[in-house]
Design a protein around this motif. Structure first.
Motif, PDB file in Angstrom:
ATOM      1  N   ALA A 267       0.830  -1.207   0.000  1.00 35.72           N
ATOM      2  CA  ALA A 267       0.000   0.000   0.000  1.00 35.72           C
ATOM      3  C   ALA A 267       0.861   1.253   0.000  1.00 35.72           C
ATOM      4  CB  ALA A 267      -0.932  -0.007   1.215  1.00 35.72           C
ATOM      5  N   ASP A 268       2.064   1.145   0.518  1.00 34.18           N
ATOM      6  CA  ASP A 268       2.975   2.293   0.537  1.00 34.18           C
ATOM      7  C   ASP A 268       3.792   2.331  -0.749  1.00 34.18           C
ATOM      8  OD1 ASP A 268       2.073   2.815   3.069  1.00 34.18           O
ATOM      9  OD2 ASP A 268       3.717   1.764   4.065  1.00 34.18           O
ATOM     10  N   GLY A 269       4.115   3.530  -1.177  1.00 27.77           N
ATOM     11  CA  GLY A 269       4.958   3.698  -2.344  1.00 27.77           C
ATOM     12  C   GLY A 269       6.419   3.481  -1.992  1.00 27.77           C
ATOM     13  N   VAL A 270       7.166   2.892  -2.930  1.00 28.41           N
ATOM     14  CA  VAL A 270       8.589   2.619  -2.736  1.00 28.41           C
ATOM     15  C   VAL A 270       9.350   3.127  -3.967  1.00 28.41           C
ATOM     16  CG1 VAL A 270      10.368   0.873  -2.392  1.00 28.41           C
ATOM     17  CG2 VAL A 270       8.147   0.615  -1.296  1.00 28.41           C
ATOM     18  N   ILE A 271      10.358   3.947  -3.731  1.00 31.29           N
ATOM     19  CA  ILE A 271      11.225   4.435  -4.808  1.00 31.29           C
ATOM     20  C   ILE A 271      12.666   4.139  -4.402  1.00 31.29           C
ATOM     21  CG2 ILE A 271      11.975   6.422  -6.167  1.00 31.29           C
ATOM     22  CD1 ILE A 271       9.374   7.789  -5.530  1.00 31.29           C
ATOM     23  N   THR A 272      13.376   3.414  -5.267  1.00 28.69           N
ATOM     24  CA  THR A 272      14.779   3.096  -5.022  1.00 28.69           C
ATOM     25  C   THR A 272      15.645   4.002  -5.894  1.00 28.69           C
ATOM     26  OG1 THR A 272      14.204   0.799  -4.577  1.00 28.69           O
ATOM     27  CG2 THR A 272      16.509   1.277  -5.019  1.00 28.69           C
ATOM     28  N   PHE A 273      16.617   4.667  -5.252  1.00 31.54           N
ATOM     29  CA  PHE A 273      17.497   5.610  -5.946  1.00 31.54           C
ATOM     30  C   PHE A 273      18.907   5.036  -6.048  1.00 31.54           C
ATOM     31  CE2 PHE A 273      14.275   8.215  -3.886  1.00 31.54           C
ATOM     32  CZ  PHE A 273      13.860   9.049  -4.913  1.00 31.54           C
ATOM     33  N   ASN A 274      19.561   5.373  -7.157  1.00 34.73           N
ATOM     34  CA  ASN A 274      20.991   5.149  -7.267  1.00 34.73           C
ATOM     35  C   ASN A 274      21.718   6.231  -6.468  1.00 34.73           C
ATOM     36  OD1 ASN A 274      23.396   4.053  -8.013  1.00 34.73           O
ATOM     37  ND2 ASN A 274      23.059   4.225 -10.215  1.00 34.73           N
ATOM     38  N   ARG A 275      23.033   6.086  -6.354  1.00 30.83           N
ATOM     39  CA  ARG A 275      23.772   7.056  -5.555  1.00 30.83           C
ATOM     40  C   ARG A 275      23.725   8.455  -6.159  1.00 30.83           C
ATOM     41  NH1 ARG A 275      27.150   6.847  -1.324  1.00 30.83           N
ATOM     42  NH2 ARG A 275      28.635   8.567  -1.077  1.00 30.83           N
ATOM     43  N   ASP A 276      23.591   8.547  -7.477  1.00 28.88           N
ATOM     44  CA  ASP A 276      23.522   9.850  -8.123  1.00 28.88           C
ATOM     45  C   ASP A 276      22.107  10.413  -8.188  1.00 28.88           C
ATOM     46  OD1 ASP A 276      22.428   8.105  -9.896  1.00 28.88           O
ATOM     47  OD2 ASP A 276      23.739   8.602 -11.584  1.00 28.88           O
ATOM     48  N   GLY A 277      21.140   9.736  -7.564  1.00 26.38           N
ATOM     49  CA  GLY A 277      19.777  10.239  -7.522  1.00 26.38           C
ATOM     50  C   GLY A 277      18.877   9.719  -8.623  1.00 26.38           C
ATOM     51  N   THR A 278      19.384   8.817  -9.471  1.00 23.55           N
ATOM     52  CA  THR A 278      18.572   8.239 -10.543  1.00 23.55           C
ATOM     53  C   THR A 278      17.603   7.209  -9.964  1.00 23.55           C
ATOM     54  OG1 THR A 278      20.431   8.515 -12.041  1.00 23.55           O
ATOM     55  CG2 THR A 278      18.651   7.074 -12.772  1.00 23.55           C
ATOM     56  N   ILE A 279      16.353   7.255 -10.460  1.00 23.74           N
ATOM     57  CA  ILE A 279      15.340   6.306  -9.999  1.00 23.74           C
ATOM     58  C   ILE A 279      15.621   4.941 -10.616  1.00 23.74           C
ATOM     59  CG2 ILE A 279      12.893   5.718 -10.023  1.00 23.74           C
ATOM     60  CD1 ILE A 279      12.243   8.647 -10.005  1.00 23.74           C
ATOM     61  N   LEU A 280      15.681   3.892  -9.768  1.00 20.23           N
ATOM     62  CA  LEU A 280      15.916   2.534 -10.244  1.00 20.23           C
ATOM     63  C   LEU A 280      14.634   1.715 -10.273  1.00 20.23           C
ATOM     64  CD1 LEU A 280      19.242   1.702  -8.342  1.00 20.23           C
ATOM     65  CD2 LEU A 280      18.973   2.520 -10.685  1.00 20.23           C
ATOM     66  N   ILE A 281      13.879   1.729  -9.192  1.00 18.68           N
ATOM     67  CA  ILE A 281      12.684   0.891  -9.074  1.00 18.68           C
ATOM     68  C   ILE A 281      11.574   1.723  -8.435  1.00 18.68           C
ATOM     69  CG2 ILE A 281      11.696  -1.217  -8.079  1.00 18.68           C
ATOM     70  CD1 ILE A 281      14.485  -2.384  -7.951  1.00 18.68           C
ATOM     71  N   THR A 282      10.350   1.550  -8.941  1.00 21.91           N
ATOM     72  CA  THR A 282       9.164   2.151  -8.325  1.00 21.91           C
ATOM     73  C   THR A 282       8.048   1.117  -8.338  1.00 21.91           C
ATOM     74  OG1 THR A 282       8.397   3.056 -10.443  1.00 21.91           O
ATOM     75  CG2 THR A 282       9.775   4.495  -9.081  1.00 21.91           C
ATOM     76  N   ASN A 283       7.096   1.266  -7.426  1.00 22.76           N
ATOM     77  CA  ASN A 283       5.912   0.422  -7.430  1.00 22.76           C
ATOM     78  C   ASN A 283       4.690   1.293  -7.769  1.00 22.76           C
ATOM     79  OD1 ASN A 283       5.744   1.848  -5.053  1.00 22.76           O
ATOM     80  ND2 ASN A 283       5.023   0.120  -3.825  1.00 22.76           N
ATOM     81  N   PRO A 284       3.509   0.690  -8.014  1.00 25.59           N
ATOM     82  CA  PRO A 284       2.343   1.481  -8.446  1.00 25.59           C
ATOM     83  C   PRO A 284       1.993   2.664  -7.547  1.00 25.59           C
ATOM     84  CG  PRO A 284       1.926  -0.847  -8.807  1.00 25.59           C
ATOM     85  CD  PRO A 284       3.236  -0.758  -8.088  1.00 25.59           C
ATOM     86  N   PRO A 285       1.970   2.536  -6.213  1.00 23.31           N
ATOM     87  CA  PRO A 285       1.683   3.738  -5.404  1.00 23.31           C
ATOM     88  C   PRO A 285       2.710   4.850  -5.618  1.00 23.31           C
ATOM     89  CG  PRO A 285       1.414   1.760  -4.081  1.00 23.31           C
ATOM     90  CD  PRO A 285       2.036   1.333  -5.354  1.00 23.31           C
ATOM     91  N   ALA A 286       3.986   4.479  -5.797  1.00 23.57           N
ATOM     92  CA  ALA A 286       5.010   5.499  -6.069  1.00 23.57           C
ATOM     93  C   ALA A 286       4.796   6.137  -7.438  1.00 23.57           C
ATOM     94  CB  ALA A 286       6.403   4.878  -5.973  1.00 23.57           C
ATOM     95  N   ASP A 287       4.343   5.328  -8.420  1.00 28.87           N
ATOM     96  CA  ASP A 287       4.047   5.889  -9.746  1.00 28.87           C
ATOM     97  C   ASP A 287       2.913   6.902  -9.664  1.00 28.87           C
ATOM     98  OD1 ASP A 287       6.017   4.326 -10.882  1.00 28.87           O
ATOM     99  OD2 ASP A 287       4.640   2.688 -11.390  1.00 28.87           O
ATOM    100  N   ARG A 288       1.901   6.596  -8.872  1.00 29.94           N
ATOM    101  CA  ARG A 288       0.798   7.561  -8.720  1.00 29.94           C
ATOM    102  C   ARG A 288       1.287   8.843  -8.064  1.00 29.94           C
ATOM    103  NH1 ARG A 288      -2.072   2.755  -7.488  1.00 29.94           N
ATOM    104  NH2 ARG A 288      -1.811   3.070  -5.252  1.00 29.94           N
ATOM    105  N   PHE A 289       2.190   8.714  -7.094  1.00 30.88           N
ATOM    106  CA  PHE A 289       2.763   9.898  -6.461  1.00 30.88           C
ATOM    107  C   PHE A 289       3.509  10.751  -7.476  1.00 30.88           C
ATOM    108  CE2 PHE A 289       6.702  11.687  -4.679  1.00 30.88           C
ATOM    109  CZ  PHE A 289       6.163  12.602  -3.781  1.00 30.88           C
ATOM    110  N   LEU A 290       4.309  10.103  -8.328  1.00 33.46           N
ATOM    111  CA  LEU A 290       5.061  10.848  -9.340  1.00 33.46           C
ATOM    112  C   LEU A 290       4.126  11.481 -10.373  1.00 33.46           C
ATOM    113  CD1 LEU A 290       8.055   8.392  -9.928  1.00 33.46           C
ATOM    114  CD2 LEU A 290       8.049  10.509  -8.608  1.00 33.46           C
ATOM    115  N   GLN A 291       3.019  10.785 -10.704  1.00 34.45           N
ATOM    116  CA  GLN A 291       2.058  11.376 -11.633  1.00 34.45           C
ATOM    117  C   GLN A 291       1.427  12.630 -11.048  1.00 34.45           C
ATOM    118  OE1 GLN A 291      -0.691   8.252 -12.562  1.00 34.45           O
ATOM    119  NE2 GLN A 291       0.787   7.090 -13.798  1.00 34.45           N
TER     120      GLN A 291
END
Length: 594
Positions: A267-291
Motif C-alpha cells: 500500500a505504501d509507495g517505494v522508490i529506489t534511488f541510485n547514488r547519483d539520484g537516478t530512480i531505479l525501481i518504483t511500485n504502483p503507489p510510487a508511480d501515482r505519487f510521481l504522476q
C-alpha cells in the motif's frame, strides 16, 4: 591467420614443429653416421681387396704372374683401380685405369707415405690426388697401399684407389632416402595432427556452440559426451553447470517475482534511488505519487523528475547515513516520506524512499472536526429562519396580508430546503447501504448529452457562460442508468456554472472506447483549493461561499454522484488548480455480456 589462431592450427603447428625438429636432428646424425660408415666400409673393402690381390700375386710368382694378374683384375670392380709395383721398372695397371687418372711410379716415389710401403713394409691409407698431370685437380681419391713380396724382388707394393665421388654419390643416395623418409614422416605427422586435433576440437566446438546457447538463456542445452577422457569430463561438468545455472536462474527469477509481487502489492509507495539520484525501481503507489507531481508541475522535465523535498531527504540520508523523515502535499493528498540509505557491504550505493499516503487519516481528522459544524450549519439556518418568521407571524409583526404571505413563502421555501436535505441524506444512506437500484438500458450518447446541455443553456446564458459539449465515437449505444447519470451530470454542470465567472467556459466531453465511456465536465472558474481536493466527494462539503454565485447547495451532491458512479462500477476523480479551473471526470466501464 585465422587457421593458425584456432586450436587445430596451433596443435598442428606445434606437432609439426616438434616432429620437424626431431627429424632434422635425426637426419643430421644419420647422414653423419652413414657417411662415416660408408667411408669406413669403403676403406675396409679396398684394404681387403688389396690384401687379396697381394696374396694372389704371391701365390703365383714368376711365370704364373700373368695368371695372378688376371685373377686380380677379376677381383676388382669397375670403379676401383689397382697399381701393382713389381719393382722400380715393372708396374702393372688394372685394365679399367684411364690414362689421365693413373697413379704413376713417379708419384709413388715422390710421396714419402707411399715410399714407406717399399722401405718399411707398412700398409698405408691416404686421401690424395693422383698426380700433378691429372686434369681434375680437385678430384680426391682414397688410396690404400699394401706391401708385396715376390721371389727375387726386393721392393714391391699393391696400390688400390677409388674416387671419393663414388662414396659421395652413395652418401647422396642415402641422404635422398633419409629426406624422403622424413618428408613421408612429416606428411603422416600432419595427417595424424589433423586427426588428433579434430578428435579434440570437435567436442570443443560443440561446447562452444552450447556455451553460446547458454549465454542466450537456453539453459537446457546439453553437450553430448562422446569420450570418457578429460574432454568427456569437461562435457559432463558443462552439463552440470547448465543445470545448476538453470536452477539458480529459476531461483533468482522466483525471488525476483516474489519481491516484485510484494513491492507491487504494498500500500505504501517505494522508490529506489541510485547514488547519483537516478530512480531505479518504483511500485504502483510510487508511480501515482510521481504522476501527481508531474501534473502539479505541468509536465515532466529532467530537472524536476523528483520533488525537491524528496531529493533533500535523499541527500541528507547519504550525508548523515541515517534515515530521514519528511512530509509533502500534492493535489490535496498528503504523504509521509521515509528515506533510508542502501548499503552494498559497507558502502552506500543509494537510498530507498517509502511513501505512505496519509490522506485518508487527514480526511478523517478533518471530517471529525468539520462534521458537527457542517451539520449544524445546514440545519441551523433553515430552523432559525422558520423560527424567526413563525414568531414574526405570531407576534403580528407582518401588518399586511402580503407581508404575511411573503413570510409564509420563506417558511415554505426553508421547509422545502430541509426536506430536500433530509431526502438527500436518506438517498445517500440507501446508496451507501447498497440499496441503490439501477435501471440499466441502451443509451444514445449524443441525444442524451444534448438533452442535458439544452436544459442548462438558459442558466448558462443568464450567467454569460459558454456551455458546449463534444461527443466522440458514439456509434454504439452504451448501457447505464440514464436517470442516475443525468443526476450526476446535472450536479457537476450546475456546480461548474455556479463556480465560473462571467465570460467563462464550461465544456462537457464524452469519449467512448473499448474500456467504456469517459465523461468530463471542465470549467474555467476559480478552481478548488489544493487542501480541499481530498474532501470534495465527502458529505456536507461546500466550497468557499465567496466563490459561489446564487443559492448555495446542501453539500451532498458530489457524495451522491460518487455513490452513483460506484454503483455503476466506475470511477470518478477531480483535477484542479486554483485560478485556472476544475475538471471532474468519471468512467463507466462496459459490461461484459454473458
Amino acid at each position: 591467420m585465422t587457421f593458425l589462431r584456432s586450436v587445430v592450427g596451433k596443435l598442428w603447428f606445434t606437432i609439426l614443429l616438434l616432429v620437424s625438429f626431431v627429424l632434422f636432428i635425426l637426419t643430421i646424425m644419420l647422414l653423419e653416421l652413414f657417411q662415416n660408415h660408408n667411408t669406413l666400409e669403403t676403406k675396409t673393402n679396398l684394404t681387403n681387396t688389396a690384401e687379396k690381390i697381394a696374396d694372389v700375386l704371391e701365390a703365383h710368382p714368376n711365370d704364373q704372374l700373368p695368371l695372378g694378374l688376371e685373377i686380380s683384375w677379376e677381383i676388382i670392380d669397375d670403379v676401383t683401380k689397382v697399381v701393382i709395383v713389381k719393382n722400380d721398372h715393372e708396374v702393372f695397371y688394372s685394365p679399367n685405369t684411364e690414362k689421365d687418372k693413373k697413379l704413376t711410379i713417379d708419384d709413388i716415389k715422390n710421396d714419402s707415405d707411399f715410399l714407406a710401403v717399399y722401405h718399411h713394409k707398412n700398409s698405408i691409407e691416404k686421401v690424395s690426388t693422383l698426380s700433378s698431370k691429372d686434369i681434375d685437380q680437385d678430384a680426391s681419391y682414397s688410396i690404400i697401399g699394401i706391401p708385396l713380396t715376390l721371389p727375387g724382388e726386393k721392393n714391391g707394393a699393391v696400390f688400390i684407389y677409388q674416387s671419393l665421388e663414388v662414396m659421395q654419390e652413395t652418401s647422396n643416395e642415402t641422404t635422398k632416402y633419409i629426406l624422403l623418409v622424413a618428408g613421408v614422416a612429416i606428411i603422416l605427422t600432419t595427417i595424424f595432427a589433423f586427426f588428433l586435433s579434430t578428435r579434440i576440437t570437435a567436442p570443443l566446438r560443440k561446447m562452444r556452440e552450447a556455451a553460446f546457447e547458454v549465454a542466450r538463456g537456453k539453459f537446457d542445452t546439453k553437450v553430448p559426451i562422446l569420450t570418457h577422457d578429460e574432454i568427456g569430463e569437461l562435457a559432463t561438468a558443462f552439463n552440470q553447470m547448465g543445470r545448476q545455472l538453470k536452477f539458480n536462474m529459476n531461483a533468482l527469477s522466483q525471488e525476483k517475482e516474489q519481491l516484485a509481487s510484494i513491492l507491487s502489492s504494498m500500500a505504501d509507495g517505494v522508490i529506489t534511488f541510485n547514488r547519483d539520484g537516478t530512480i531505479l525501481i518504483t511500485n504502483p503507489p510510487a508511480d501515482r505519487f510521481l504522476q501527481y507531481w508531474y501534473y502539479e508541475k505541468g509536465g515532466f522535465t529532467d530537472a524536476e523528475a523528483i520533488p525537491s523535498q524528496v531529493m533533500e531527504l535523499f541527500q541528507e540520508s547519504l550525508e548523515k547515513e541515517k534515515e530521514q523523515i519528511g512530509e509533502i502535499s500534492l493535489q490535496g493528498r498528503h504523504w509521509v516520506i521515509l528515506v533510508s540509505p542502501l548499503y552494498s557491504n559497507r558502502f552506500i550505493r543509494g537510498a530507498v524512499a517509502v511513501l505512505r499516503d496519509m490522506t485518508h487519516e487527514r480526511q478523517l481528522e478533518k471530517m471529525r472536526k468539520d462534521f458537527i459544524a457542517n451539520v449544524s450549519h445546514e440545519l441551523r439556518t433553515p430552523i432559525s429562519m422558520l423560527q424567526g418568521y413563525s414568531e414574526a407571524i405570531m407576534d403580528d409583526i407582518a401588518e399586511t396580508q402580503e407581508e404575511k404571505k411573503e413570510m409564509a413563502k420563506v417558511i415554505y421555501d426553508e421547509s422545502l430546503r430541509m426536506g430536500r436535505l433530509v431526502n438527500e441524506l436518506l438517498d445517500l444512506a440507501r446508496m451507501e447501504a447498497g440499496h441503490l437500484h439501477l435501471s440499466v438500458e441502451d443509451v444514445n450518447l449524443s441525444a442524451f448529452i444534448n438533452r442535458i446541455i439544452y436544459k442548462f443553456q438558459g442558466l448558462a446564458k443568464d450567467n454569460e457562460i459558454l456551455l458546449n459539449a463534444e461527443v466522440e465515437n458514439d456509434s454504439s449505444p452504451v448501457l447505464f442508468d440514464p436517470d442516475r447519470i443525468e443526476q450526476v451530470l446535472t450536479n457537476l454542470i450546475d456546480n461548474a456554472i455556479r463556480h465560473t465567472p462571467k465570460g467563462g467556459k464550461v465544456k462537457v466531453t464524452v469519449v467512448s472506447d473499448a474500456r467504456g465511456v469517459k465523461m468530463e465536465v471542465a470549467d474555467s472558474g476559480s478552481g478548488i483549493p489544493e487542501e480541499d481536493l481530498p474532501f470534495v466527494f465527502e458529505r456536507f462539503y461546500k466550497a468557499d461561499k465567496a466563490r459561489t454565485r446564487g443559492r448555495a447547495g446542501t453539500g451532498l451532491g458530489l457524495a451522491i454522484a460518487k455513490n452513483i458512479i460506484d454503483a455503476h462500477r466506475g470511477t470518478i476523480s477531480v483535477r484542479s488548480k486554483t485560478g485556472i479551473g476544475a475538471t471532474f471526470s468519471f468512467l463507466l466501464p462496459r459490461k461484459k455480456e454473458d
